[in-house]
Design an enzyme around this catalytic site. Structure first.
Site, short mmCIF file in Angstrom:
data_model
loop_
_atom_site.label_atom_id
_atom_site.label_comp_id
_atom_site.label_asym_id
_atom_site.label_seq_id
_atom_site.Cartn_x
_atom_site.Cartn_y
_atom_site.Cartn_z
N LYS A 101 0.64 -1.14 0.21
CA LYS A 101 0.03 -0.05 -0.10
C LYS A 101 0.88 1.21 -0.19
CE LYS A 101 -4.28 -1.89 1.29
NZ LYS A 101 -5.63 -1.72 1.97
N LYS B 209 -5.17 -8.99 -6.76
CA LYS B 209 -6.50 -9.32 -5.78
C LYS B 209 -7.41 -8.34 -6.19
CE LYS B 209 -6.32 -7.15 -1.33
NZ LYS B 209 -7.69 -6.95 -0.80
N LYS C 32 -10.52 -2.47 -3.43
CA LYS C 32 -11.55 -1.36 -3.44
C LYS C 32 -10.81 -0.26 -4.24
CE LYS C 32 -13.67 -2.03 1.00
NZ LYS C 32 -12.49 -2.27 1.91
N1 AQP Z 1 -10.08 -9.84 -3.33
C1 AQP Z 1 -10.61 -10.30 -1.93
N2 AQP Z 1 -11.01 -11.67 -1.98
C2 AQP Z 1 -11.28 -12.27 -0.96
N3 AQP Z 1 -11.30 -11.33 0.33
C3 AQP Z 1 -10.90 -10.22 0.40
N4 AQP Z 1 -10.96 -9.20 1.26
C4 AQP Z 1 -10.62 -7.87 0.55
N5 AQP Z 1 -10.68 -8.13 -0.69
C5 AQP Z 1 -10.48 -9.59 -0.99
C6 AQP Z 1 -11.45 -9.31 2.63
O1 AQP Z 1 -12.47 -8.67 2.72
C7 AQP Z 1 -12.18 -8.19 4.20
C8 AQP Z 1 -12.36 -6.46 4.38
O2 AQP Z 1 -11.50 -6.10 3.39
P1 AQP Z 1 -10.78 -4.31 3.95
O3 AQP Z 1 -12.18 -3.66 4.04
O4 AQP Z 1 -10.34 -4.60 5.22
O5 AQP Z 1 -10.02 -4.14 2.67
P2 AQP Z 1 -8.56 -4.96 2.38
O6 AQP Z 1 -8.46 -6.22 2.82
O7 AQP Z 1 -7.49 -3.75 2.35
O8 AQP Z 1 -8.98 -4.88 0.71
P3 AQP Z 1 -9.94 -4.14 -0.36
O9 AQP Z 1 -11.34 -4.36 0.05
O10 AQP Z 1 -9.87 -4.54 -1.75
O11 AQP Z 1 -9.23 -2.50 -0.13
P4 AQP Z 1 -7.94 -2.05 -0.51
O12 AQP Z 1 -8.22 -1.80 -2.03
O13 AQP Z 1 -7.91 -0.90 0.15
O14 AQP Z 1 -7.00 -3.01 -0.55
C9 AQP Z 1 -11.16 -8.46 4.76
O15 AQP Z 1 -11.36 -9.78 5.53
C10 AQP Z 1 -10.52 -8.92 3.51
O16 AQP Z 1 -9.40 -10.11 3.82
#
Ligand code: AQP
Length: 345
Positions: free
Chosen positions: A115, A208, A211
């Site tokens: 990140k 992956k 968001k």
């Molecule tokens: N691609 C994914 N596949 C399976 N699980 C996923 N999670 C996130 N992306 C995937 C799971 O969703 C939960 C909430 O995630 P978060 O809000 O903490 O955000 P994150 O893990 O940083 O991933 P995001 O949602 O894609 O955001 P960004 O773009 O900011 O990295 C967690 O349980 C996560 O494992």
């Protein structure tokens, strides 16, 4: 307070673009665990400001996650659902954990490296200490199980390390204050299983679904309507070969493997079963079947989310009620933690 034996905690950041990966990797598991566990689900808004300090519409994004939780089947009366910033004890315990965790532990965190990118010197200190706040979220409720996607595995390991170090350093005090025998904090179990623990981008099978990815075509958002879902699946990157008749032959075909995994997860069958059904078929046949399935499963959630989002006061009152119930547990934990540290007052 006695250590709970079956308490679940997990959270989602209100950073917009809630997607299919969040749903299959996390939210759907949250729903399933309600049957057998006492669950606490949190919209982690304090985490949301670690990467981008100024969020355009934090309140609305927070309500959207809450609406997605309820629309997916979380029962906020039987369990607890709230937004993190309403319970100040998360920040207090995170500070104490800043003093428990070691620099070397945090320097190993791959999510910070990803990140922060090349400009780590300009990343916020909050992004660096994010895993300590996550450990505080979980351990404030002395949660025993945490359902998460695969990307959170390393952070869960750090949570376990923090709990173990705290229990070890304060072993004598924990006994003296009567707050536990074998330790105060549980060594929390991550729940990372099933076919969709890492849903990949629709545009690049090596990344992956996320968001924060700029291309909206890379993910299916829970707010997408049927046409958008179908279009994104139709345009998803694939290779020219037909689907094989065994899973081994999917290796080295990340985009194909991802779409098969999504189909399996949505239909709650194994990837093997999907391969048996579609062996030898081209993506021209598989993609419409996947689009129909995705619309069938996601449209009711989408419709319910829209309805809930129309009544902001109702969502806010659910979050306030959940925060009041979460605070009761959190305040008791902090009273005990302060006494273990030996703070005056
Ligand atoms: N691609 C994914 N596949 C399976 N699980 C996923 N999670 C996130 N992306 C995937 C799971 O969703 C939960 C909430 O995630 P978060 O809000 O903490 O955000 P994150 O893990 O940083 O991933 P995001 O949602 O894609 O955001 P960004 O773009 O900011 O990295 C967690 O349980 C996560 O494992």
């Amino acid at each position: 307070m006695a250590q709970p034996t079956n308490r679940v905690f997990s959270g989602v950041q209100p950073t917009g673009n809630l997607h299919l990966g969040n749903y299959l990797g996390a939210i759907r598991k949250f729903v399933a665990m309600q049957e057998s566990h006492e669950c606490i689900y949190c919209v982690v808004d304090l985490h949301a400001i670690t990467a981008d300090l100024v969020q355009d519409n934090l309140k609305q994004q927070t309500r959207e996650i809450a609406a997605a939780f309820i629309a997916s089947g979380i029962d906020p009366k039987a369990h607890i659902m709230f937004n993190q910033s309403q319970v100040r004890e998360h920040a207090e315990l995170a500070w104490l954990f800043n003093c428990v965790a070691r620099m070397g532990w945090l320097q190993r965190m791959t999510q910070f490296k990803e990140k922060a990118g090349k400009n780590a010197q300009n990343a916020s200190v909050g992004l660096f200490t994010y895993p300590n706040l996550m450990a505080a979220d979980i351990l404030l409720y002395r949660a025993t199980h945490v359902p998460v996607g695969d990307d959170q595995k390393q952070h869960l390991e750090l949570t376990r390390d923090i709990a173990a170090k705290f229990n070890h350093e304060f072993a004598k005090r924990i006994k003296e204050t009567g707050h536990g025998g074998d330790g105060y904090f549980p060594i929390t179990e991550p729940i990372i299983e099933g076919p969709a623990t890492r849903v990949m981008s629709l545009r690049d099978g090596s990344k992956k679904m996320s968001k924060s990815e700029p291309s909206d075509m890379s993910r299916i958002n829970l707010t997408d309507d049927a046409d958008e879902i179908a279009k994104k699946i139709r345009k998803a990157k694939t290779d020219p070969d037909p689907l094989p008749d065994n899973l081994d032959d999917l290796k080295g075909r990340p985009e194909a493997e991802n779409l098969v995994g999504i189909y399996a997860a949505l239909n709650e069958v194994t990837p093997d079963a999907v391969i048996s059904e579609f062996a030898g078929q081209q993506f021209g046949a598989f993609k419409p079947a996947l689009a129909d399935l995705a619309v069938e499963k996601l449209a009711p959630i989408n419709a319910e989310m829209r309805k809930l989002m129309d009544d902001k006061a109702h969502i806010d009152s659910i979050l306030d009620d959940g925060a009041a119930r979460a605070r009761e547990i959190a305040q008791q934990t902090m009273k005990e933690v302060r006494s273990i540290f030996g703070f005056l007052g």
